[in-house]
Design an enzyme around this catalytic site. Structure first.
Site, PDB file in Angstrom:
ATOM      1  N   ASP A 133      51.291  72.967  16.141  1.00  0.00           N
ATOM      2  CA  ASP A 133      51.977  73.152  15.092  1.00  0.00           C
ATOM      3  C   ASP A 133      51.590  72.068  14.519  1.00  0.00           C
ATOM      4  O   ASP A 133      51.380  70.427  15.282  1.00  0.00           O
ATOM      5  CB  ASP A 133      53.065  72.616  15.570  1.00  0.00           C
ATOM      6  CG  ASP A 133      53.970  73.997  16.682  1.00  0.00           C
ATOM      7  OD1 ASP A 133      54.046  74.790  16.138  1.00  0.00           O
ATOM      8  OD2 ASP A 133      53.738  74.131  17.945  1.00  0.00           O
TER       9      ASP A 133
ATOM     10  N   ASP B 172      44.848  71.322  18.019  1.00  0.00           N
ATOM     11  CA  ASP B 172      46.604  71.554  18.117  1.00  0.00           C
ATOM     12  C   ASP B 172      46.913  72.527  17.337  1.00  0.00           C
ATOM     13  O   ASP B 172      46.034  73.297  16.219  1.00  0.00           O
ATOM     14  CB  ASP B 172      46.991  70.155  17.164  1.00  0.00           C
ATOM     15  CG  ASP B 172      48.359  70.515  17.596  1.00  0.00           C
ATOM     16  OD1 ASP B 172      48.768  70.599  18.604  1.00  0.00           O
ATOM     17  OD2 ASP B 172      49.411  69.638  17.237  1.00  0.00           O
TER      18      ASP B 172
ATOM     19  N   ASP C 197      47.929  66.233  14.575  1.00  0.00           N
ATOM     20  CA  ASP C 197      48.565  65.682  13.475  1.00  0.00           C
ATOM     21  C   ASP C 197      49.929  65.328  14.154  1.00  0.00           C
ATOM     22  O   ASP C 197      50.822  64.484  12.910  1.00  0.00           O
ATOM     23  CB  ASP C 197      49.188  66.941  13.475  1.00  0.00           C
ATOM     24  CG  ASP C 197      50.796  67.335  13.785  1.00  0.00           C
ATOM     25  OD1 ASP C 197      51.727  67.775  13.286  1.00  0.00           O
ATOM     26  OD2 ASP C 197      49.768  68.317  14.760  1.00  0.00           O
TER      27      ASP C 197
END
Length: 230
Positions: free
Chosen positions: A19, A17, A175
């Site tokens: 961000d 991922d 996240d």
């Protein structure tokens, strides 16, 4: 030198991922919007914000107008909020452990890519600023898949196809719960690596969880995931 003997044959690729995993844009984004709401005399709920981390479905302008019960000057709000966001973003660097994981991916001979809900204009710009753009041959963003963001699995499915792997041969690093949902929806293994914005959210649907990428080397993580010892 590669170490194939310690890597289960099942994992052939790592999908990152962006961000909140490579670069913490999420904390500045929340702070700048929280301050914007506060300047208008209302509160931005952390719970509401957290529910939409990793997606592109939340419209903070519309929500602010709903709380105020009136329209706002969106251009003026955007300019002031964006200036504050840029100030906070400028202080952000690569998240701990990312560079070590990228080095180990190469050492282990694994394929790798980025799969993000953000647009290329955002992801590519910050990768270049961080000196990471040239390290990724495969970068997939929402504008590659019809502007569909996570938890829809489309961006992961695009990465899987480009990597030329079966979904069960890939491990995603995420996240946010929405990101984990997207990765699992694409058939990938997924390790949750929450940041300070997401650490209190529910990651029960992830295959494994780390507090940070610095918790263990990638080779050990793959072994732990495959052994189901989360």
């Amino acid at each position: 030198m590669t170490k194939p003997s310690i890597i289960p044959a099942m994992i052939h690729a790592i999908i990152f991922d962006f961000d909140g995993l490579i670069f913490d844009s999420e904390t500045p984004d929340f702070i700048s919007w929280q301050e914007t709401y506060g300047a208008h005399g209302v509160e931005l709920s952390r719970e509401l914000w957290n529910a939409h981390i990793g997606t592109i479905t939340f419209d903070p302008y519309l929500h602010l107008e709903e709380l105020l019960g009136r329209p706002i000057d969106r251009d003026a709000v955007w300019a002031k909020r964006k200036a504050r966001d840029n100030e906070l973003l400028a202080a952000q660097t690569i998240m701990p452990g990312v560079e070590d994981y990228l080095a180990e991916v190469r050492e282990l001979g694994l394929k790798f890519a980025i799969a993000s809900s953000s647009k290329h204009s955002w992801v590519d710009r910050h990768l270049k600023r961080l000196g990471l753009f040239e390290q990724f041959d495969l970068i997939f963003c929402s504008d590659d898949v019809g502007n569909v963001g996570k938890p829809d699995p489309a961006v992961y499915q695009a990465a899987i196809a480009a990597l030329g792997i079966a979904p069960q041969n890939g491990l995603a690093l995420e996240d946010s719960p929405n990101g984990v949902t997207a990765a699992k929806g694409a058939g990938l293994w997924c390790t949750a690596v929450p940041n300070r914005m997401t650490r209190d959210l529910n990651f029960d649907h992830a295959d494994y969880r780390l507090n940070a990428l610095t918790d263990m080397p990638l080779s050990q993580l793959i072994t732990e995931v495959m052994n189901g010892t989360s």
